[in-house]
Every structure is written in structure tokens, then in C-alpha cells.
Scaffold this motif. Structure first.
Motif, PDB file in Angstrom:
ATOM      1  N   ILE A 214     -12.136  12.250  -4.547  1.00 13.15           N
ATOM      2  CA  ILE A 214     -12.045  12.921  -3.247  1.00 13.15           C
ATOM      3  C   ILE A 214     -12.205  14.418  -3.469  1.00 13.15           C
ATOM      4  O   ILE A 214     -11.531  15.001  -4.322  1.00 13.15           O
ATOM      5  N   VAL A 215     -13.091  15.040  -2.723  1.00  9.12           N
ATOM      6  CA  VAL A 215     -13.280  16.488  -2.800  1.00  9.12           C
ATOM      7  C   VAL A 215     -12.334  17.164  -1.808  1.00  9.12           C
ATOM      8  O   VAL A 215     -12.261  16.777  -0.641  1.00  9.12           O
ATOM      9  N   PHE A 216     -11.582  18.142  -2.288  1.00 14.53           N
ATOM     10  CA  PHE A 216     -10.664  18.867  -1.407  1.00 14.53           C
ATOM     11  C   PHE A 216     -10.543  20.297  -1.921  1.00 14.53           C
ATOM     12  O   PHE A 216     -11.165  20.674  -2.911  1.00 14.53           O
ATOM     13  N   ASN A 217      -9.758  21.103  -1.229  1.00 14.15           N
ATOM     14  CA  ASN A 217      -9.527  22.484  -1.646  1.00 14.15           C
ATOM     15  C   ASN A 217      -8.518  22.465  -2.792  1.00 14.15           C
ATOM     16  O   ASN A 217      -7.317  22.498  -2.575  1.00 14.15           O
ATOM     17  N   TYR A 218      -9.019  22.418  -4.022  1.00 10.62           N
ATOM     18  CA  TYR A 218      -8.170  22.134  -5.179  1.00 10.62           C
ATOM     19  C   TYR A 218      -7.047  23.145  -5.376  1.00 10.62           C
ATOM     20  O   TYR A 218      -5.955  22.783  -5.842  1.00 10.62           O
ATOM     21  N   THR A 219      -7.282  24.393  -5.027  1.00 10.32           N
ATOM     22  CA  THR A 219      -6.253  25.414  -5.242  1.00 10.32           C
ATOM     23  C   THR A 219      -5.682  25.921  -3.922  1.00 10.32           C
ATOM     24  O   THR A 219      -4.966  26.914  -3.909  1.00 10.32           O
ATOM     25  N   GLY A 220      -5.993  25.233  -2.832  1.00 14.58           N
ATOM     26  CA  GLY A 220      -5.472  25.614  -1.521  1.00 14.58           C
ATOM     27  C   GLY A 220      -4.544  24.537  -0.980  1.00 14.58           C
ATOM     28  O   GLY A 220      -3.726  23.975  -1.707  1.00 14.58           O
ATOM     29  N   THR A 221      -4.686  24.243   0.308  1.00  8.91           N
ATOM     30  CA  THR A 221      -3.858  23.217   0.943  1.00  8.91           C
ATOM     31  C   THR A 221      -4.187  21.845   0.355  1.00  8.91           C
ATOM     32  O   THR A 221      -5.340  21.427   0.323  1.00  8.91           O
ATOM     33  N   GLN A 222      -3.163  21.171  -0.135  1.00  6.40           N
ATOM     34  CA  GLN A 222      -3.367  19.905  -0.827  1.00  6.40           C
ATOM     35  C   GLN A 222      -3.313  18.717   0.132  1.00  6.40           C
ATOM     36  O   GLN A 222      -2.692  18.785   1.191  1.00  6.40           O
ATOM     37  N   PRO A 223      -3.955  17.610  -0.251  1.00  6.55           N
ATOM     38  CA  PRO A 223      -3.839  16.383   0.556  1.00  6.55           C
ATOM     39  C   PRO A 223      -2.385  15.943   0.654  1.00  6.55           C
ATOM     40  O   PRO A 223      -1.572  16.189  -0.244  1.00  6.55           O
ATOM     41  N   THR A 224      -2.045  15.274   1.745  1.00  7.26           N
ATOM     42  CA  THR A 224      -0.666  14.821   1.941  1.00  7.26           C
ATOM     43  C   THR A 224      -0.318  13.663   1.012  1.00  7.26           C
ATOM     44  O   THR A 224       0.845  13.466   0.669  1.00  7.26           O
ATOM     45  N   ASN A 225      -1.321  12.889   0.628  1.00  4.08           N
ATOM     46  CA  ASN A 225      -1.097  11.754  -0.264  1.00  4.08           C
ATOM     47  C   ASN A 225      -1.220  12.214  -1.719  1.00  4.08           C
ATOM     48  O   ASN A 225      -2.299  12.589  -2.165  1.00  4.08           O
TER      49      ASN A 225
END
Length: 551
Positions: free
Chosen positions: A373-384
Motif C-alpha cells: 500500500i502506498v501512503f505518506n510514509y513520514t506523514g499521517t499514517q494509515p489507521t490500520n
């Protein structure tokens, strides 16, 4: 088992030959080294076609069983400098560790001014309590382990508030002489600053590879890293403090007890005062970054930097913490660690044995080359924050080139991660803060003289890019180096099985990659590369030795 007294209390510890730190292994480049290990306890070297001597438990071998013996056999080729050997199962390396000193071939000088004397300096941590009990609790409930009670320099804490009678290591020097300190960080969980009051340190080698010399007052070593420095006794006669203190720029509990030793000039009066020095603040990111950015390969005619300029495998690994459900835990979950959301599950038979003998069901070769899953790795994290579990490896063709970007994440908390790769040296071609930008950041890569290492720190909330060639074993005309770790913890006779020609050429090795913060390793921040065989006879793994431990 040996009784040891530190911090005004005594406890039994596991030692090698009764020593803490353990004995230093001295060799020269091209030497063949045999280390006979006998396990009397009841409970690094990169290998040229001898991955069976690499050492990590359940990766290249099973643990040496009580009362059993295993002979590590490896040839030291292509590296010169200082490396760390240590136990590679659970937390035994807290006391089971030592130095490997690799001198140049006879007649080959150092590429810097030869010192008058060389001294091994090993930095480590000390716990007053039973480490095994802490580890068992951490593994069962996923809890962090208590920080150490003190740091040590060559096994001694020096005088600390909790034990003022504890003496420290003393390093005698002669005015005008130059010394080489072979400094090793054998700590379990903490990056360490090192400095000497009133003296400059000239860095000449890291992880058994020469670097362009530069002078600094403070060096930084992550667990598993080594650094050789020159220091000249050019101050007035007296005593000068040597200190090791923690670097941590994340909100993580640390051991803030500074280890202290003294550099004593010959002729100093016994009651002379010691010249003191201030340690860097524990969150001195600027000091750490300045040192790291100063490291460059020597890249001379004799010692070229063979950086891969083309890439066959472009990998992106996110590293960090996560959670997994735990019915027995008060919170309903426990902490784990992962790479690309996979928390590694240790097998019950070593990966190398399973691969060599084609034993199915031990691991799968579907480790993801990119995060699922691509996300903002150093910003807001996924809830899961839950991770997957699995014993997964990534397969590499022989002699293929690899670019691997290691990205820290803010899941649970951002943190520095010293990543160690077995079987290979690699070039650190880039690093930065924040999320890695695959379009812009490669434009700033150093492909000329990047530092060559086997352990690299991934900055908190940042990334590091490395490159290496999957050429272990290499042909005799290529550069060959040695690995830095040994499992000397538990050996039995290895079962014998006829080897077909197909089996013999099946692979060159299974090479472990893991965080050198031991807490993260036992929580699952690890994986392995399987390197397939080449076409030539010397490009495949040799059969296992007859005394290889069985599970």
C-alpha cells in the motif's frame, strides 16, 4: 557461563573463553580462518561460497546444541580493517561478541600514515537484570525491553552515579605517538557517539573498507558498525576522558548513562585530574548527519569504488513498527516490526538447508519488492497498523545489480534503523529526510565515491539508498569480502544426503538482512535474499560441512 561484576552487582553471563568482550580474531587479507566453537552453555564474515559459515540461527544454520561443536571455516579476501563477530540468536550477542582485525597482506602498507600502535575499542550495553527473562516477556507480549543500565567501553562502564567505585578502561599513550583505534559498536539497541577530550579523530576506515580520511571531534556508530580512527597524543601530559553516549532523535526511551574511559599520557601523576568533555545532546541530529555525510570511499587505483551504474532490481522497502492481535495481551495487541508490511517469522529449519536440499514448506519466494500500500510514509499514517506474517524471501539472479531504497515510516513512531546485509558490501548512494522522491532524489545520488558498508543507518523519518551486485560467490578475479556475524550460540551433526549435480548448482546463498536494533529484529524487521547460482563451477554454493548443526 562466567560471573561478572558491573554496576556494583554480580551476575552470570555467557562468554567466549571466559572473556567479555570476547577474544579478538587477528588475520591478514587472504588468510583462511578456522574457528572451533564448543557450546558449554546449557540453554559477520562474508563467505566465499561458504554460506554455511555465515552464522545466523535458522537462516544459514541451526543453533549449536549444548555440548556440541561446529567449525567455522572461511577465507578473508578483499577486505582489510575491523569487523564485529557476535552470537546470532536472540540476545546472546549482548555479551558474546568481539573483534575481527584484518591486517593488509604482508608488504602492503596502509594508505595512510602507519600508527605506532593499534587498540581495539568495543562499545556495548550492560543490564543488571536477566536479559533472557526480559526477551521472553517481550516476545510473548510484544512489549519493549527495559533500556540498559549502562554503556561499556571494552567491558567497563567507568564511574557512573549508581556505582562510583567502578573503574573504567585505561588507554596509555606516549607523547608524540599516533595510535589507531579500531572502534566497534556492539550495543544491542543504541547508536553511540564517541569522542576523546581535547583530541581530534582522523577517520580512515569503516566496516573494513578504506575511506577518504577526514578529521572530526565526534564519530557516530550504529550497532554493528566499525570505524578505525587515528589519534595523535599531542596534548600536555595528563588524563583525558573518553566517552560513549547515545544518539536518539525520536521520542524513544534510551540509556542516558555515559560510558567513560581515560586516555593517560605516560608520566601522568596518579592523582592528576581528568580533562573532561561534553557529550553531544542525545538528539544531536546535526552532529550525526555531518559525520555520516563526510564518509566517502577512498576510490583510489588500488582500492576502487565499483559502484553499479545500471540496475536490474529496483527495490523499495518500507521499514518500521506495527501491531498484531494478541488475546493474552492487556491491550489486545502486541508490537511487531516489519519490512514492506511483512513481519518475518523464523523457520524451524534453516533457510539455507531448506533451499539447498529442496525442502518444501519452509519459506516462500514472494517477498514484495515494493510496499503493498502506498501512503505518506513520514506523514499521517494509515489507521490500520496490523502487519502480515510470513517467512518470505526475495530471489536475485547471480551477478544482477540491485538498488534498494530503505524508507523509514511513522507507523507507531519514526526511528533510526541500522540495517545490516549479510553476504555483501553495498554502496550508500543517497539519503534524505522525508519521503523518497523516485524522480528527483536519484539525480543527487553519489555514484563516484559513495561509502561502502555492510551496515547503514536509515535516518528517523527519512530514507537511505544502497546499491550492490549479487555476486556472492564472485569469480576469483573479482573483489570478495567477508561477512561480519557468527552464530556461536548453540551444534550437532548435520544429516547427510546424497547431492545431485542439480542440487549442487541450485543457489549461491541465502543472505539475511535485518535491523541491527535487536528489539526490532526479534519483532520481525528482517528478510532474506536468495541468490541463484551462476553458470561457472565457482559460482555456486559448496556442499554443507559434515558437522553443520541440525535443528
Amino acid at each position: 557461563m562466567t560471573n561478572a561484576t558491573r554496576l556494583c552487582s554480580t551476575k552470570p553471563i555467557v562468554t567466549v573463553n571466559g572473556l567479555f568482550p570476547g577474544p579478538t580474531i587477528y588475520s591478514r587479507e587472504d588468510d583462511t580462518v578456522l574457528v572451533k566453537v564448543v557450546n558449554h552453555v546449557q540453554h559477520g564474515i562474508r563467505q566465499l561460497r561458504t554460506g554455511w559459515a555465515d552464522g545466523p540461527a535458522y537462516i544459514t544454520q541451526c543453533p549449536i546444541q549444548p555440548g556440541q561443536t561446529y567449525l567455522y571455516n572461511f577465507t578473508v579476501t578483499g577486505q582489510r580493517g575491523t569487523l564485529l563477530w557476535h552470537a546470532h540468536i536472540l540476545w546472546l550477542r549482548a555479551t558474546v561478541h568481539g573483534a575481527i582485525v584484518i591486517l593488509p597482506k604482508f608488504g602492503v602498507p596502509y594508505p595512510f600514515l602507519a600508527p605506532h600502535k593499534e587498540v581495539v575499542v568495543i562499545l556495548a550495553e550492560w543490564w543488571k537484570s536477566d536479559i533472557e527473562a526480559m526477551v521472553n516477556k517481550s516476545m510473548e507480549f510484544g512489549l519493549p525491553i527495559n533500556v540498559s543500565d549502562a554503556h561499556t567501553i571494552n567491558g567497563h562502564t567507568g564511574r557512573v552515579p549508581s556505582c562510583l567505585s567502578q573503574e573504567g578502561f585505561t588507554f596509555p599513550v606516549l607523547t608524540g605517538s599516533t595510535y589507531m583505534l579500531r572502534i566497534i559498536n556492539a550495543a544491542m539497541n543504541e547508536e553511540l557517539f564517541f569522542k576523546i577530550a581535547g583530541h581530534e579523530l582522523t577517520v580512515v576506515e569503516v566496516d573494513a573498507t578504506y575511506v577518504k580520511p577526514f578529521t572530526t571531534s565526534t564519530i557516530l556508530l550504529a550497532p554493528g558498525q566499525t570505524t578505525n580512527v587515528l589519534v595523535t597524543a599531542n596534548r600536555g601530559i595528563g588524563k583525558y576522558m573518553i566517552v560513549a553516549s547515545t544518539f536518539m532523535d525520536s521520542p524513544i526511551p534510551i540509556d542516558n548513562v555515559t560510558a567513560a574511559a581515560t586516555l593517560d599520557y605516560l608520566g601522568t601523576l596518579p592523582n592528576a585530574a581528568t580533562a573532561l568533555t561534553k557529550t553531544p545532546p542525545q538528539n544531536a541530529t546535526g552532529v550525526a548527519t555531518k559525520f555520516t555525510n563526510s564518509l566517502r570511499s577512498l576510490n583510489s587505483v588500488e582500492y576502487p569504488a565499483k559502484v553499479p551504474l545500471t540496475v536490474d532490481h529496483s527495490l523499495f522497502f518500507t521499514i518500521g513498527l506495527g501491531t498484531t492481535p494478541c488475546a493474552a495481551c492487556s491491550r489486545g495487541f502486541k508490537f511487531v516490526a516489519d519490512i514492506n508490511n511483512v513481519s518475518f517469522v523464523m523457520p524451524k529449519i534453516s533457510l539455507l538447508q531448506a533451499h539447498f536440499f529442496n525442502i518444501s514448506g519452509v519459506f516462500t519466494d514472494d517477498f514484495p519488492g515494493h510496499p503493498p500500500i502506498v501512503f505518506n510514509y513520514t506523514g499521517t499514517q494509515p489507521t490500520n497498523s496490523q502487519t502480515m506474517k510470513g517467512t518470505k524471501v526475495y530471489r536475485l539472479a547471480y551477478n544482477s545489480t540491485v538498488q534498494l531504497v530503505l524508507q523509514d515510516t511513522g507507523m507507531i513512531t519514526p526511528e533510526n534503523h541500522p540495517i545490516h546485509l549479510h553476504g555483501f558490501n553495498f554502496f550508500v548512494v543517497g539519503r534524505g529526510v522525508g519521503n523518497y522522491d523516485p524522480k528527483e532524489d536519484p539525480k543527487k545520488f553519489n555514484l563516484v565515491d559513495p561509502v561502502e558498508r555492510n551496515t547503514v543507518g536509515v535516518p528517523s523519518g527519512g530514507w537511505t539508498a544502497i546499491r550492490f551486485r549479487a555476486d556472492n560467490p564472485e569469480s576469483q578475479s573479482d573483489r570478495i569480502s567477508i561477512q561480519t556475524t557468527s552464530n556461536i550460540s548453540n551444534a550437532g551433526a548435520f544429516f547427510q544426503k546424497p547431492l545431485s549435480s542439480k542440487t549442487k548448482a541450485f543457489l549461491t546463498g541465502v543472505w539475511f538482512m535485518h535491523c541491527h536494533l535487536e528489539l526490532h529484529t526479534i519483532w520481525g524487521l528482517k528478510m532474506a535474499f536468495v541468490v541463484e547460482s551462476g553458470k561457472c563451477p565457482d559460482e555456486s554454493l559448496l556442499p554443507p560441512p559434515t558437522d553443520l548443526p541440525k535443528c
